[in-house]
Motif scaffolding. Structure first.
Motif, mmCIF file in Angstrom:
data_model
loop_
_atom_site.group_PDB
_atom_site.id
_atom_site.type_symbol
_atom_site.label_atom_id
_atom_site.label_comp_id
_atom_site.label_asym_id
_atom_site.label_seq_id
_atom_site.Cartn_x
_atom_site.Cartn_y
_atom_site.Cartn_z
ATOM 1 N N SER A 134 43.747 -24.312 -18.743
ATOM 2 C CA SER A 134 44.595 -24.735 -17.623
ATOM 3 C C SER A 134 45.185 -23.536 -16.890
ATOM 4 O O SER A 134 45.392 -23.600 -15.681
ATOM 5 C CB SER A 134 45.712 -25.650 -18.125
ATOM 6 N N LYS A 135 45.448 -22.434 -17.596
ATOM 7 C CA LYS A 135 46.020 -21.244 -16.956
ATOM 8 C C LYS A 135 45.007 -20.112 -16.864
ATOM 9 O O LYS A 135 45.383 -18.941 -16.817
ATOM 10 C CB LYS A 135 47.263 -20.792 -17.719
ATOM 11 N N SER A 268 40.698 -24.047 -10.630
ATOM 12 C CA SER A 268 39.775 -25.022 -10.040
ATOM 13 C C SER A 268 40.478 -25.847 -8.967
ATOM 14 O O SER A 268 39.910 -26.104 -7.891
ATOM 15 C CB SER A 268 39.217 -25.940 -11.126
ATOM 16 N N TYR A 269 41.729 -26.261 -9.253
ATOM 17 C CA TYR A 269 42.494 -26.995 -8.241
ATOM 18 C C TYR A 269 42.761 -26.127 -7.010
ATOM 19 O O TYR A 269 42.659 -26.596 -5.863
ATOM 20 C CB TYR A 269 43.818 -27.486 -8.821
ATOM 21 N N VAL A 407 52.087 -20.652 -5.361
ATOM 22 C CA VAL A 407 52.238 -21.713 -6.365
ATOM 23 C C VAL A 407 51.236 -21.535 -7.494
ATOM 24 O O VAL A 407 51.568 -21.709 -8.677
ATOM 25 C CB VAL A 407 52.074 -23.087 -5.705
ATOM 26 N N TYR A 408 50.012 -21.159 -7.153
ATOM 27 C CA TYR A 408 48.994 -20.940 -8.198
ATOM 28 C C TYR A 408 49.420 -19.831 -9.155
ATOM 29 O O TYR A 408 49.339 -19.988 -10.373
ATOM 30 C CB TYR A 408 47.663 -20.593 -7.539
ATOM 31 N N PHE A 409 49.901 -18.710 -8.624
ATOM 32 C CA PHE A 409 50.290 -17.591 -9.471
ATOM 33 C C PHE A 409 51.489 -17.955 -10.347
ATOM 34 O O PHE A 409 51.561 -17.580 -11.520
ATOM 35 C CB PHE A 409 50.596 -16.351 -8.633
ATOM 36 N N VAL A 410 52.437 -18.708 -9.781
ATOM 37 C CA VAL A 410 53.594 -19.119 -10.567
ATOM 38 C C VAL A 410 53.165 -20.024 -11.716
ATOM 39 O O VAL A 410 53.658 -19.907 -12.849
ATOM 40 C CB VAL A 410 54.639 -19.814 -9.668
ATOM 41 N N GLU A 411 52.216 -20.915 -11.458
ATOM 42 C CA GLU A 411 51.769 -21.856 -12.485
ATOM 43 C C GLU A 411 51.029 -21.156 -13.620
ATOM 44 O O GLU A 411 51.204 -21.497 -14.792
ATOM 45 C CB GLU A 411 50.855 -22.924 -11.848
ATOM 46 N N VAL A 412 50.177 -20.187 -13.291
ATOM 47 C CA VAL A 412 49.349 -19.586 -14.345
ATOM 48 C C VAL A 412 50.055 -18.459 -15.085
ATOM 49 O O VAL A 412 49.718 -18.178 -16.240
ATOM 50 C CB VAL A 412 48.022 -19.056 -13.740
ATOM 51 N N VAL A 413 51.036 -17.811 -14.440
ATOM 52 C CA VAL A 413 51.699 -16.679 -15.094
ATOM 53 C C VAL A 413 52.858 -17.144 -15.979
ATOM 54 O O VAL A 413 53.087 -16.613 -17.064
ATOM 55 C CB VAL A 413 52.189 -15.665 -14.039
#
Length: 414
Positions: A134-135, A268-269, A407-413
């Motif tokens: 997921s990350k 992927s999203y 938002v992507y970077f905040v979610e994965v980090v």
């Protein structure tokens, strides 16, 4: 040497490797289990298989292998092949390929005079591991290697984890994964199972440089199609090229992702949203080209659209005026410049001809009129509509891309 040969022959008299080494056969053989991780060969996220090289540390007491060391020239230990005595053949119970014991005829056992036996078999194992991407590529993976003396119930052979973690005395670091923590424990549900958990984090630099950063760069240059000149003829090819590039990167990312739908990678999203945005940009760009090419005589610009553009120009002009009025430094600079020009003009006032002054004033009025025409066009054509729409689309798509990337970077980090 003769004493050792005699000792070994005496120990093997009436010894059976098929019988558990306890005199009271109603009691279990207690085995201390530990594991040393030698290397992580590979972790395949798509198939969910981890390949590792491990060594098991097994120790127990064999009540049939006890001797008086003084009777054999103070011989306190023996080392010989495992096939001579009873050993608990350990099996990987979550295998990904075959189901064979973690042992071979080449491993030795060490026996002490008090009956303590130490055995350290090793093997390359391929175990199943449910990936969590997921990350990705900042993901953490938790894989468990579970072993069991297959064929023996817990009442016959009991396992004990002698240390709570995995040993790394022989470990060779992996270039793609860092070990965060490990845990060793035993569970019992009729049979005893020794489990060794490995928590590891991916080293993301390679994937960041080769995939993630290029995708973000493509996403950021995607809205720049709206600042290309209409007459250049490259707007359509530019937007379609970016769309195809996103399609290629989606294929690259999907090859690294597992086939399961749960959990899905945030990358992927993100890539899907950028692909959808690129499709939308291509569609909008086609309508923009058509708007640029419309004939004002055959199809005049609607009145509501003209009012909308004029109101938009007024709002932008008010914003600029308020920004300038709120900046004290700019006001002070303008005042100083005005005083300097005023003093300079007073010195040269007598030498200025009235006709020249009139000409300068006329030129100033024309300049102000042109500036006002540019800020708020009087004659609004389809070309003007398309030009202001380009500015709006460029700003909107660029802001959306920046927010989505953040938002992507905040979610994965995190």
């Amino acid at each position: 040497m003769e004493d050792v040969k005699t000792l070994l022959a005496d120990l093997m008299v009436n010894y059976s490797s098929e019988v558990r080494p306890v005199k009271d056969q109603t009691k279990p053989v207690s085995i201390d289990v530990g594991m040393s991780l030698v290397s992580i060969n590979d972790f395949n996220e798509v198939t969910g298989v981890i390949s590792v090289v491990i060594v098991l540390f097994l120790s127990w007491t064999d009540e049939s292998l006890v001797w008086d060391s003084s009777s054999y020239n103070n011989t306190t230990s023996l080392t010989f092949s495992e096939k001579k005595i009873w050993v608990p053949k350990m099996y990987l119970i979550n295998p990904a390929d075959d189901f064979n014991p973690i042992s071979s005829k080449h491993f030795k056992v060490t026996v002490l005079a008090n009956g303590s036996v130490s055995w350290t078999p090793g093997r390359i194992l391929q175990a199943t591991c449910q990936p969590d991407v997921s990350k990705f590529p900042f993901d953490l993976q938790i894989c468990t290697i579970s072993v069991n003396p297959y064929g023996y119930l817990g009442t016959k052979v009991s396992l004990t984890a002698n240390v709570p973690t995995i040993n790394f005395g022989f470990y060779s670091p992996n270039s793609a994964w860092d070990i965060i923590s490990t845990e060793a424990f035993v569970t019992s549900s009729g049979v005893d199972i020794a489990s060794f958990t490995i928590e590891m984090s991916r080293r993301p630099l390679n994937f960041m440089v080769s995939v993630v950063i290029p995708i973000i760069m493509l996403a950021l240059i995607n809205p720049f199609v709206f600042i290309l000149p209409f007459n250049s003829g490259e707007r359509t090819s530019y937007s379609i090229t970016v769309l195809l590039a996103f399609t290629v990167y989606m294929t690259v990312v999907s090859d690294r992702m597992p086939a399961s739908s749960e959990p899905m990678s945030h990358l992927s999203y993100y890539l899907l949203s950028m692909l959808a945005l690129s499709v939308f940009i291509v569609t909008v760009n086609i309508f923009q080209i058509r708007t640029y090419s419309k004939d004002d005589n055959e199809e005049p610009v609607p009145k509501w659209m003209k009012n909308l553009i004029k109101n938009f120009c007024n709002i932008c002009r008010k914003g600029k005026v308020e920004t300038k009025s709120r900046d004290p430094n700019e006001t002070r600079k303008s005042s100083d410049k005005f005083e300097s020009i005023k003093n300079h003009n007073m010195i040269r006032l007598e030498s200025i001809d009235e006709s020249d002054l009139t000409e300068n004033q006329t030129h100033s009025k024309e300049k102000n009129h042109n500036e006002m025409s540019f800020s708020q066009p009087e004659n609004i054509t389809w070309y003007t509509v398309a030009k202001y729409a380009d500015k709006l689309y460029f700003t909107a798509f660029l802001v959306f891309t920046g927010i989505a990337s953040l938002v992507y970077f905040v979610e994965v980090v995190t």
